[in-house]
Design a protein around this motif. Structure first.
Motif, mmCIF file in Angstrom:
data_model
loop_
_atom_site.group_PDB
_atom_site.id
_atom_site.type_symbol
_atom_site.label_atom_id
_atom_site.label_comp_id
_atom_site.label_asym_id
_atom_site.label_seq_id
_atom_site.Cartn_x
_atom_site.Cartn_y
_atom_site.Cartn_z
ATOM 1 N N HIS A 109 0.822 -1.194 0.000
ATOM 2 C CA HIS A 109 0.000 0.000 0.000
ATOM 3 C C HIS A 109 0.863 1.254 0.000
ATOM 4 C CE1 HIS A 109 -4.004 1.667 0.660
ATOM 5 N NE2 HIS A 109 -4.440 0.425 0.560
ATOM 6 N N ALA A 110 1.838 1.254 0.881
ATOM 7 C CA ALA A 110 2.716 2.419 0.990
ATOM 8 C C ALA A 110 3.529 2.605 -0.280
ATOM 9 C CB ALA A 110 3.653 2.260 2.187
ATOM 10 N N LEU A 111 4.019 1.513 -0.827
ATOM 11 C CA LEU A 111 4.822 1.615 -2.046
ATOM 12 C C LEU A 111 3.978 2.147 -3.195
ATOM 13 C CD1 LEU A 111 6.839 -1.718 -1.821
ATOM 14 C CD2 LEU A 111 7.629 0.592 -1.330
ATOM 15 N N ALA A 112 2.754 1.664 -3.269
ATOM 16 C CA ALA A 112 1.863 2.108 -4.345
ATOM 17 C C ALA A 112 1.621 3.607 -4.242
ATOM 18 C CB ALA A 112 0.548 1.353 -4.278
ATOM 19 N N GLY A 113 1.643 4.112 -3.032
ATOM 20 C CA GLY A 113 1.362 5.520 -2.840
ATOM 21 C C GLY A 113 2.588 6.399 -2.855
ATOM 22 N N GLY B 105 4.246 9.193 7.525
ATOM 23 C CA GLY B 105 3.547 9.371 6.259
ATOM 24 C C GLY B 105 3.180 8.018 5.692
ATOM 25 N N ASN B 106 3.179 7.992 4.383
ATOM 26 C CA ASN B 106 2.861 6.778 3.665
ATOM 27 C C ASN B 106 3.671 5.585 4.145
ATOM 28 O OD1 ASN B 106 1.379 5.641 1.652
ATOM 29 N ND2 ASN B 106 1.954 7.218 0.181
ATOM 30 N N LEU B 111 5.479 0.946 7.997
ATOM 31 C CA LEU B 111 6.497 0.394 8.883
ATOM 32 C C LEU B 111 5.949 0.214 10.288
ATOM 33 C CD1 LEU B 111 9.599 2.462 7.711
ATOM 34 C CD2 LEU B 111 9.047 0.083 7.188
ATOM 35 N N ALA B 112 5.173 1.194 10.726
ATOM 36 C CA ALA B 112 4.595 1.110 12.072
ATOM 37 C C ALA B 112 3.672 -0.092 12.180
ATOM 38 C CB ALA B 112 3.832 2.398 12.390
ATOM 39 N N ARG B 134 -1.235 14.999 12.366
ATOM 40 C CA ARG B 134 -1.038 13.552 12.491
ATOM 41 C C ARG B 134 -0.799 13.131 13.943
ATOM 42 N NH1 ARG B 134 0.921 12.368 6.716
ATOM 43 N NH2 ARG B 134 2.895 13.421 6.994
ATOM 44 N N VAL B 135 -0.431 14.086 14.759
ATOM 45 C CA VAL B 135 -0.177 13.773 16.168
ATOM 46 C C VAL B 135 -1.480 13.343 16.833
ATOM 47 C CG1 VAL B 135 0.487 14.754 18.400
ATOM 48 C CG2 VAL B 135 1.786 15.338 16.341
ATOM 49 N N GLY B 136 -1.397 12.295 17.620
ATOM 50 C CA GLY B 136 -2.578 11.803 18.308
ATOM 51 C C GLY B 136 -3.203 10.608 17.621
#
Lengths: 234, 234
Positions: A109-113, B105-106, B111-112, B134-136
DNA sequence: AAGCGCTTGTGAAGTGGTGCACAAATCGCG
DNA sequence: CGCGATTTGTGCACCACTTCACAAGCGCTT
């Protein structure tokens, strides 16, 4: 480099002198640095300057560029635009290459984006997944297709590079399928070894492995710095 | 390796013989293969068997293991459990290492959410971003915190390894901040060179670079295979 | 037009890693 | 208990890459 090796018993040609692997692995970094220099208004750069921007030694840089029949000017440096042109040509980035991405999970998903591809010579041309519940989803303007359609799409779009972002157990069968469809270069994010024919290139990226290498150095630093400091016991 | 080099003029210790970089980079792959072998019920493995599973040459494998004061049994092979234990010890994976992730981000998001870390010696202990919007946000049971809280959290959790998944322009300042908080190992996904003190290790992963290297080979293959096939013109 | 300072391109030496090939060690079996 | 089959551990030769160091080349200035 990261990592899986391939034999290349092919002859060099006029266009493609037989570059050392290590050099090929650095050219993209030079290219990135050059684009940045160009963006900030530098028309000319010395080997020293470019080497710094790319994080390497200047002698190494010069030797790398010399393989490209480089045409720097002594006393001056390299013409940035010209060098960009040359490296892009050698890397085959002139035509934007179409890439297939298999596995639209978390990472896929991340790579696609990821926006960075387009600006650096690639575009994701198709997304695939085996999970029917994910098929049909739209990501970044592209619809996820079922992996059964892979052969068709790869032929249609003239795809020769694919990214595997599936779970480990699926990676080998996916690779086999890709190869049977004519894909000859694979970037593998699954944590497993792929076995492929000699004419197929594989590069592997494994996030956990990168961390484990760092962990080693970390561990090493902590035990070593502990030693000379305090003398413990007898 | 991918790729940024670090000097390590440190002395070897009893616990950590001075492993060649190339060996260190392969140990994690051996470890992964060993876990798989263990899972499939193999208690013992020969250098040949493990080498195949890890995609390397068996002589190289044996030499690598010999640096660990390896204790294979001639005529038999290596005890899988024991070897896992030893490699994990050398890599410093016995304690689960806490990792900070900066940039949600993306890619950071992916990764998370990546499940593979926990099983391989790491856990993401904290997420940071500079963007207040994005915080929170909660990802995988972890709340994204503002980067201003970094120093505090790093100290609290005893973090020494961080992952940078920010845009390129933010990577250097983030690295500086991390280092000032005591982080000494960085995995950098941003497409730029980080400059760091000698005692800090950096590894870089750049997706576009990996593709560009594949592109080179692709380009090479297509021009070379075209040559011997057809004789054109005069 | 000649001299000077700068930077490239490259021979050659140095370094690190790979892979062969074999002696040493262990096990199982008769 | 000795022998043969097997597999490790490693010395050594080789190869690829790195780094040094410097001659050759270029442009600017006088």
């Amino acid at each position: 480099m990261s990592q899986q090796r391939n034999e290349r018993p092919l002859k060099p040609s006029a266009d493609f002198p037989d570059l050392p692997d290590a050099t090929v692995a650095r050219l993209p970094e030079y290219l990135r640095a050059l684009h940045e220099l160009s963006r900030t208004g530098n028309d000319v750069v010395s080997s020293e300057g470019l080497a710094n921007a790319a994080g390497v030694n200047s002698a190494k840089l010069r030797k790398d560029l010399s393989y490209l029949r480089s045409n720097g000017t002594r006393g001056v440096g390299y013409d940035v635009a010209q060098l960009i042109e040359k490296i892009e040509h050698v890397l085959g980035l002139n035509q934007h290459r179409a890439v297939a991405l298999v596995g639209v999970g978390n990472l896929g998903h991340a790579l696609a984006g990821y926006a960075g591809f387009g600006t650096r010579g690639f575009h994701i041309a198709a997304l695939f997944d085996a999970d029917p519940s994910r098929v049909g989803e739209e990501i970044n303007g592209l619809v996820v297709r079922h992996i059964d359609e892979l052969a068709e799409v790869v032929a249609e779009e003239g795809i020769s590079i694919a990214v595997i972002a599936t779970p480990a157990f699926a990676a080998q069968p996916v690779a086999d399928l890709l190869i049977s469809c004519g894909v000859t270069s694979i970037l593998n994010f699954a944590p497993c070894v792929l076995s492929v024919p000699d004419n197929v290139d594989v590069r592997k990226v494994d996030l956990a492995i990168e961390l484990q290498i760092l962990s080693f150095h970390e561990h090493r630093k902590s035990t070593l710095t502990a030693l000379p400091g305090t003398v413990v016991g007898s």
